[in-house]
Write a protein that holds these residues in place. Structure first.
Motif, mmCIF file in Angstrom:
data_model
loop_
_atom_site.group_PDB
_atom_site.id
_atom_site.type_symbol
_atom_site.label_atom_id
_atom_site.label_comp_id
_atom_site.label_asym_id
_atom_site.label_seq_id
_atom_site.Cartn_x
_atom_site.Cartn_y
_atom_site.Cartn_z
ATOM 1 N N TYR A 20 -4.657 1.656 7.709
ATOM 2 C CA TYR A 20 -4.610 2.910 8.466
ATOM 3 C C TYR A 20 -3.362 2.934 9.351
ATOM 4 O O TYR A 20 -2.677 3.960 9.454
ATOM 5 N N PHE A 21 -3.075 1.801 9.972
ATOM 6 C CA PHE A 21 -1.852 1.706 10.765
ATOM 7 C C PHE A 21 -0.619 1.838 9.872
ATOM 8 O O PHE A 21 0.350 2.518 10.235
ATOM 9 N N GLN A 22 -0.657 1.199 8.704
ATOM 10 C CA GLN A 22 0.482 1.255 7.790
ATOM 11 C C GLN A 22 0.784 2.690 7.376
ATOM 12 O O GLN A 22 1.941 3.129 7.382
ATOM 13 N N ALA A 23 -0.233 3.452 6.996
ATOM 14 C CA ALA A 23 -0.037 4.839 6.560
ATOM 15 C C ALA A 23 0.515 5.690 7.689
ATOM 16 O O ALA A 23 1.440 6.493 7.506
ATOM 17 N N SER A 24 -0.040 5.525 8.867
ATOM 18 C CA SER A 24 0.410 6.307 10.016
ATOM 19 C C SER A 24 1.874 6.033 10.327
ATOM 20 O O SER A 24 2.676 6.963 10.496
ATOM 21 N N LEU A 25 2.247 4.772 10.380
ATOM 22 C CA LEU A 25 3.626 4.422 10.711
ATOM 23 C C LEU A 25 4.609 4.932 9.669
ATOM 24 O O LEU A 25 5.747 5.292 9.989
ATOM 25 N N ALA A 26 4.171 5.013 8.420
ATOM 26 C CA ALA A 26 5.054 5.498 7.359
ATOM 27 C C ALA A 26 5.306 7.004 7.435
ATOM 28 O O ALA A 26 6.308 7.498 6.914
ATOM 29 N N LEU A 27 4.399 7.724 8.113
ATOM 30 C CA LEU A 27 4.489 9.187 8.133
ATOM 31 C C LEU A 27 4.717 9.759 9.531
ATOM 32 O O LEU A 27 4.379 10.901 9.806
ATOM 33 N N GLY A 28 5.293 8.954 10.417
ATOM 34 C CA GLY A 28 5.656 9.484 11.726
ATOM 35 C C GLY A 28 4.734 9.113 12.854
ATOM 36 O O GLY A 28 4.936 9.531 13.995
ATOM 37 N N GLY A 29 3.704 8.335 12.563
ATOM 38 C CA GLY A 29 2.843 7.868 13.635
ATOM 39 C C GLY A 29 3.531 6.756 14.428
ATOM 40 O O GLY A 29 4.481 6.135 13.946
ATOM 41 N N PRO A 30 3.075 6.526 15.647
ATOM 42 C CA PRO A 30 1.922 7.161 16.280
ATOM 43 C C PRO A 30 2.269 8.438 17.041
ATOM 44 O O PRO A 30 1.455 8.920 17.831
ATOM 45 N N ASP A 31 3.459 8.997 16.814
ATOM 46 C CA ASP A 31 3.868 10.181 17.555
ATOM 47 C C ASP A 31 3.246 11.451 17.002
ATOM 48 O O ASP A 31 3.432 12.524 17.577
ATOM 49 N N THR A 75 -5.463 10.537 1.504
ATOM 50 C CA THR A 75 -6.650 10.067 0.793
ATOM 51 C C THR A 75 -6.440 8.623 0.392
ATOM 52 O O THR A 75 -5.386 8.259 -0.142
ATOM 53 N N LEU A 76 -7.433 7.791 0.650
ATOM 54 C CA LEU A 76 -7.327 6.403 0.240
ATOM 55 C C LEU A 76 -7.590 6.304 -1.257
ATOM 56 O O LEU A 76 -8.673 6.657 -1.733
ATOM 57 N N GLY A 77 -6.586 5.849 -1.994
ATOM 58 C CA GLY A 77 -6.714 5.654 -3.438
ATOM 59 C C GLY A 77 -7.360 4.314 -3.700
ATOM 60 O O GLY A 77 -6.707 3.269 -3.642
ATOM 61 N N ALA A 95 0.857 -1.198 0.000
ATOM 62 C CA ALA A 95 0.000 0.000 0.000
ATOM 63 C C ALA A 95 0.893 1.249 0.000
ATOM 64 O O ALA A 95 0.975 1.966 1.000
ATOM 65 N N PRO A 96 1.567 1.534 -1.112
ATOM 66 C CA PRO A 96 2.515 2.656 -1.136
ATOM 67 C C PRO A 96 1.827 4.014 -1.053
ATOM 68 O O PRO A 96 0.668 4.167 -1.463
ATOM 69 N N PHE A 155 -19.823 2.666 3.519
ATOM 70 C CA PHE A 155 -19.301 3.063 4.831
ATOM 71 C C PHE A 155 -18.338 2.057 5.453
ATOM 72 O O PHE A 155 -17.789 2.300 6.529
ATOM 73 N N GLY A 156 -18.043 0.955 4.771
ATOM 74 C CA GLY A 156 -17.172 -0.050 5.365
ATOM 75 C C GLY A 156 -15.736 0.411 5.511
ATOM 76 O O GLY A 156 -15.106 0.212 6.558
ATOM 77 N N ASP A 157 -15.190 1.030 4.465
ATOM 78 C CA ASP A 157 -13.783 1.413 4.479
ATOM 79 C C ASP A 157 -13.500 2.488 5.518
ATOM 80 O O ASP A 157 -12.477 2.456 6.206
ATOM 81 N N ILE A 158 -14.397 3.427 5.658
ATOM 82 C CA ILE A 158 -14.165 4.493 6.642
ATOM 83 C C ILE A 158 -14.483 4.002 8.059
ATOM 84 O O ILE A 158 -13.882 4.454 9.040
ATOM 85 N N PHE A 159 -15.392 3.037 8.189
ATOM 86 C CA PHE A 159 -15.651 2.453 9.499
ATOM 87 C C PHE A 159 -14.399 1.750 10.012
ATOM 88 O O PHE A 159 -14.114 1.765 11.217
ATOM 89 N N ALA A 160 -13.631 1.164 9.103
ATOM 90 C CA ALA A 160 -12.365 0.542 9.504
ATOM 91 C C ALA A 160 -11.418 1.579 10.101
ATOM 92 O O ALA A 160 -10.692 1.300 11.062
ATOM 93 N N GLY A 161 -11.414 2.800 9.541
ATOM 94 C CA GLY A 161 -10.596 3.869 10.106
ATOM 95 C C GLY A 161 -11.072 4.277 11.491
ATOM 96 O O GLY A 161 -10.260 4.551 12.391
ATOM 97 N N TYR A 162 -12.379 4.321 11.674
ATOM 98 C CA TYR A 162 -12.961 4.616 12.984
ATOM 99 C C TYR A 162 -12.505 3.565 14.013
ATOM 100 O O TYR A 162 -12.132 3.902 15.150
ATOM 101 N N LEU A 163 -12.496 2.305 13.601
ATOM 102 C CA LEU A 163 -12.044 1.252 14.508
ATOM 103 C C LEU A 163 -10.559 1.375 14.810
ATOM 104 O O LEU A 163 -10.126 1.134 15.941
ATOM 105 N N ALA A 164 -9.764 1.737 13.795
ATOM 106 C CA ALA A 164 -8.325 1.927 14.028
ATOM 107 C C ALA A 164 -8.095 2.957 15.126
ATOM 108 O O ALA A 164 -7.232 2.787 15.998
ATOM 109 N N LYS A 165 -8.863 4.035 15.100
ATOM 110 C CA LYS A 165 -8.739 5.065 16.146
ATOM 111 C C LYS A 165 -9.119 4.484 17.509
ATOM 112 O O LYS A 165 -8.417 4.702 18.507
#
Length: 466
Positions: A235-246, A407-409, A89-90, A258-268
């Protein structure tokens, strides 16, 4: 891990049964009884992991009582080894602190591959273990169908029936489904829209008597919990690539069901710092109208340049409503019954609680085309229409420019050449090598009327042991 229904009346189930059941007996959707939570220290320790290793850490708590760890690791390694990019997921940078996460590097060029390549392997594992056969019945607005067929076509214990709205998906999307060979694969083009197809699937799960008690239905749509579970990972992958979770992240998600964005809600909820989730929709804007004005009301479905989001009944929204109502299944059931009759709202304090995280925007076809053209002129980067809606919504709704906006491509632009051409971009998106002969392959599909009895009769006659 146990799973409960959003309507509170179905029995709690384990992972295997939830995988095979799809829709709960009371018409609700299954969600975990409780979510795993990861500390910032634990998330930080995942930096540098491969995608499949990260996926194991995020997902294994959901399946640990059903699948041995080594078996699950093997499944994940096999799932993500078929993706065309080593990063799986680049991220591609569009501007300062603005990114697109390419989720279309799987075999069918859409984000659905992340979940459905895994789902096929999970089904094979569980069905072989149980010596059981199932009939997969799914509805698609374009991408789920091809990803489900690709993910499940080698499964020995399934027959696959995918419903799509006749002449309402792009030609590439259709051919990706209808050119796959296999005696267990059946494509049904319904003379209706996606909501009609989805309604038939839900009603069929509620009453499976047309199968004569000889088999059961299994779900590949995002009502199946395993789909949501797999989507949490990136969501975890993107965050870790850009300095998360700090540092916190913001995400814009093109979404219809609504499934894909619900997954983001769960990640939070699982501990990932996310400050904003943007619901990006097209003219079929029921989610935007709810999130911006607390009014949930179905309008007439419109055909757009972003057909995968031409949805008015967003099934997974029920899962969010369940949380917003304190996991009160009876309250959710009543709300949805009222929504079937006319406009509904939720209590203001519940809606305002949702607005702390969620923003939304509805993007019409003109703005979609404008965004495709602008991004190409600025970066020589080509967006598909759904991702373009995500980028436009991200820019319209962004709260804090210091927070990375991702943005999720969701799909490869080659799946929607007509939309790219309409944008004025003269570069024609090319299909990758493994699909170069797509337009030369023989198609197989059956056109049926928008009638559930006819669709059920077709399924009852064509699954292998009928």
């Amino acid at each position: 891990m146990r799973y409960i229904s959003t309507r509170g009346e179905a029995p709690a189930l384990g992972f295997e049964d939830v995988l095979l059941t799809g829709l709960a007996a009371d018409g609700g959707l299954y969600v975990p009884e409780s979510l795993p939570h990861f500390s910032l220290e634990e998330i930080r320790s995942w930096r540098g992991l491969s995608y499949s290793e990260l996926a194991f850490n995020v997902m294994y708590p959901f399946v640990d009582d059903a699948i041995p760890a080594d078996d699950f690791r093997k499944m994940l390694d096999e799932t993500y080894s078929v993706f065309s990019h080593k990063a799986v997921a680049p991220l591609v940078q569009l501007d300062t602190n603005e990114w697109v996460m390419e989720l279309f590097r799987g075999p069918t060029l859409a984000f659905k591959d992340f979940a459905l390549q895994l789902l096929g392997r999970l089904l094979d594992y569980v069905l072989e273990k149980r010596k059981q056969h199932v009939v997969i019945m799914g509805a698609t607005s374009g991408d789920t169908g091809s990803a489900a067929i690709e993910g499940c076509r080698r499964c020995e214990h399934v027959d696959i029936f995918i419903l799509h709205p006749y002449e309402r998906v792009s030609e590439v999307q259709r051919r990706q489904m209808t050119t796959v060979k296999g005696e267990n694969i059946h494509n049904i083009a319904v003379r209706g829209n996606f909501d009609d197809c989805q309604r038939m699937v839900k009603e069929s799960f509620g009453n499976q008597s047309f199968l004569g008690g000889k088999t059961q239905l299994a779900a590949v749509n995002s009502i199946n919990w395993a789909r949501i579970m797999a989507q949490i990972v990136y969501y975890f992958q993107a965050s870790l690539a850009l300095g998360g979770p700090d540092r916190s992240m913001a995400f814009s998600v093109p979404t219809g069901n609504f499934g894909d964005i619900f997954a983001g809600y769960l990640a939070k909820k699982m501990g990932l710092p996310i400050s904003q989730l943007v619901i990006a929709t097209n003219r079929n804007d029921i989610l935007h109208r709810f999130m911006s004005g607390n009014k949930y009301e179905q309008h007439q479905l419109e055909h757009t340049l972003s057909p995968s989001m031409d949805i008015m009944v967003s099934s997974n929204f029920e899962r969010l409503l369940f949380d917003l109502h304190g996991r009160d299944g009876q309250a959710v059931k009543k709300l949805l019954e009222d929504a079937a009759k006319g406009p509904v709202s939720i209590e203001d304090y519940r809606w305002r609680h949702a607005r702390k995280l969620f923003d939304s925007d509805a993007v019409d076809d003109k703005s979609t085309c404008d965004t495709i053209r602008e991004i190409h002129e600025q970066n020589e980067y080509l967006l598909d229409p759904h991702t373009a809606i995500g980028v436009r919504a991200a820019r319209n709704c962004r709260r804090d420019s210091s927070v990375p906006m991702i943005t999720l491509g969701t799909a490869h632009p080659a799946k929607f050449p007509d939309a790219v051409a309409e944008s004025g971009v003269t570069v024609k998106p090319q299909l990758p090598a493994h699909m170069a002969d797509l337009f030369e392959r023989e198609e197989r599909y059956t056109v049926l009327d928008n009638n559930i009895a006819g669709v059920q009769e077709f399924i009852s006659k064509h699954w292998k042991n009928a």
